[in-house]
Design a protein around this motif. Structure first.
Motif, short mmCIF file in Angstrom:
data_model
loop_
_atom_site.label_atom_id
_atom_site.label_comp_id
_atom_site.label_asym_id
_atom_site.label_seq_id
_atom_site.Cartn_x
_atom_site.Cartn_y
_atom_site.Cartn_z
N LEU A 9 -65.34 76.22 -17.29
CA LEU A 9 -66.05 76.48 -18.54
C LEU A 9 -65.37 77.57 -19.37
O LEU A 9 -65.27 77.42 -20.59
N PRO A 10 -64.85 78.65 -18.77
CA PRO A 10 -64.11 79.62 -19.59
C PRO A 10 -62.88 79.01 -20.25
O PRO A 10 -62.56 79.31 -21.41
N ASP A 11 -62.16 78.13 -19.54
CA ASP A 11 -61.01 77.45 -20.15
C ASP A 11 -61.45 76.56 -21.30
O ASP A 11 -60.80 76.51 -22.35
N LEU A 12 -62.55 75.86 -21.12
CA LEU A 12 -63.07 74.99 -22.17
C LEU A 12 -63.51 75.81 -23.38
O LEU A 12 -63.23 75.43 -24.53
N ALA A 13 -64.15 76.95 -23.14
CA ALA A 13 -64.57 77.82 -24.24
C ALA A 13 -63.35 78.31 -25.02
O ALA A 13 -63.34 78.30 -26.26
N GLY A 14 -62.31 78.72 -24.32
CA GLY A 14 -61.09 79.17 -24.98
C GLY A 14 -60.46 78.07 -25.81
O GLY A 14 -59.99 78.31 -26.93
N PHE A 15 -60.44 76.86 -25.28
CA PHE A 15 -59.90 75.72 -26.03
C PHE A 15 -60.70 75.50 -27.31
O PHE A 15 -60.13 75.35 -28.40
N PRO A 22 -65.95 75.33 -36.93
CA PRO A 22 -67.31 75.51 -36.42
C PRO A 22 -67.68 74.38 -35.46
O PRO A 22 -67.22 73.24 -35.64
N PHE A 23 -68.48 74.70 -34.48
CA PHE A 23 -68.92 73.65 -33.55
C PHE A 23 -70.27 74.02 -32.96
O PHE A 23 -70.70 75.17 -33.01
N THR A 24 -70.94 73.02 -32.42
CA THR A 24 -72.21 73.18 -31.73
C THR A 24 -72.07 72.57 -30.35
O THR A 24 -71.61 71.42 -30.22
N VAL A 25 -72.46 73.30 -29.33
CA VAL A 25 -72.40 72.79 -27.96
C VAL A 25 -73.65 71.97 -27.70
O VAL A 25 -74.77 72.47 -27.85
N ILE A 26 -73.46 70.74 -27.32
CA ILE A 26 -74.57 69.86 -26.96
C ILE A 26 -74.76 69.89 -25.45
O ILE A 26 -75.87 70.00 -24.95
N ASP A 27 -73.67 69.79 -24.73
CA ASP A 27 -73.74 69.75 -23.28
C ASP A 27 -72.39 70.18 -22.72
O ASP A 27 -71.37 69.87 -23.33
N PRO A 28 -72.29 70.88 -21.67
CA PRO A 28 -73.33 71.38 -20.80
C PRO A 28 -73.94 72.69 -21.34
O PRO A 28 -73.24 73.48 -21.99
N PRO A 29 -75.19 72.93 -21.08
CA PRO A 29 -75.83 74.14 -21.58
C PRO A 29 -75.20 75.42 -21.02
O PRO A 29 -75.22 76.46 -21.68
N GLU A 30 -74.59 75.35 -19.86
CA GLU A 30 -73.95 76.53 -19.26
C GLU A 30 -72.78 77.01 -20.12
O GLU A 30 -72.43 78.20 -20.09
N LEU A 31 -72.19 76.11 -20.89
CA LEU A 31 -71.08 76.50 -21.77
C LEU A 31 -71.58 77.46 -22.84
O LEU A 31 -70.84 78.36 -23.25
N ARG A 32 -72.81 77.31 -23.27
CA ARG A 32 -73.39 78.24 -24.26
C ARG A 32 -73.40 79.67 -23.70
O ARG A 32 -73.09 80.62 -24.40
N ASP A 33 -73.77 79.81 -22.42
CA ASP A 33 -73.79 81.13 -21.80
C ASP A 33 -72.39 81.75 -21.75
O ASP A 33 -72.23 82.94 -21.98
N VAL A 34 -71.40 80.93 -21.45
CA VAL A 34 -70.02 81.42 -21.41
C VAL A 34 -69.59 81.87 -22.80
O VAL A 34 -68.99 82.94 -22.97
N ALA A 37 -71.26 85.19 -23.70
CA ALA A 37 -70.61 86.31 -23.01
C ALA A 37 -69.30 86.67 -23.70
O ALA A 37 -68.97 87.85 -23.87
N LEU A 38 -68.54 85.66 -24.14
CA LEU A 38 -67.30 85.93 -24.87
C LEU A 38 -67.60 86.60 -26.21
O LEU A 38 -66.87 87.50 -26.63
#
Length: 56
Positions: A9-15, A22-34, A37-38
């Motif tokens: 998930l941290p790698d995906l967030a960095g990408f 701009p983007f909106t995370v639909i799934d997975p919800p845990e990516l929102r937490d990552v 935190a960033l």
């Protein structure tokens, strides 16, 4: 809509942040937490305290 994945998930967030759009995370919800935190780390690096978060 972009469907993608990554080794973690941290790698995906960095990408996603590297796309510089701009983007909106639909799934997975845990990516929102990552991402939150960033955002806190970036705010602190810029000299701003993290914003309070609403409980989930």
């Amino acid at each position: 809509m972009l469907e993608t994945g990554g080794p973690s998930l941290p790698d995906l967030a960095g990408f996603l942040l590297s796309l510089d759009v701009p983007f909106t995370v639909i799934d997975p919800p845990e990516l929102r937490d990552v991402l939150l935190a960033l955002a806190d780390r970036c705010a602190a690096a810029g000299g701003n305290p993290p914003r309070p978060r609403a409980p989930r």
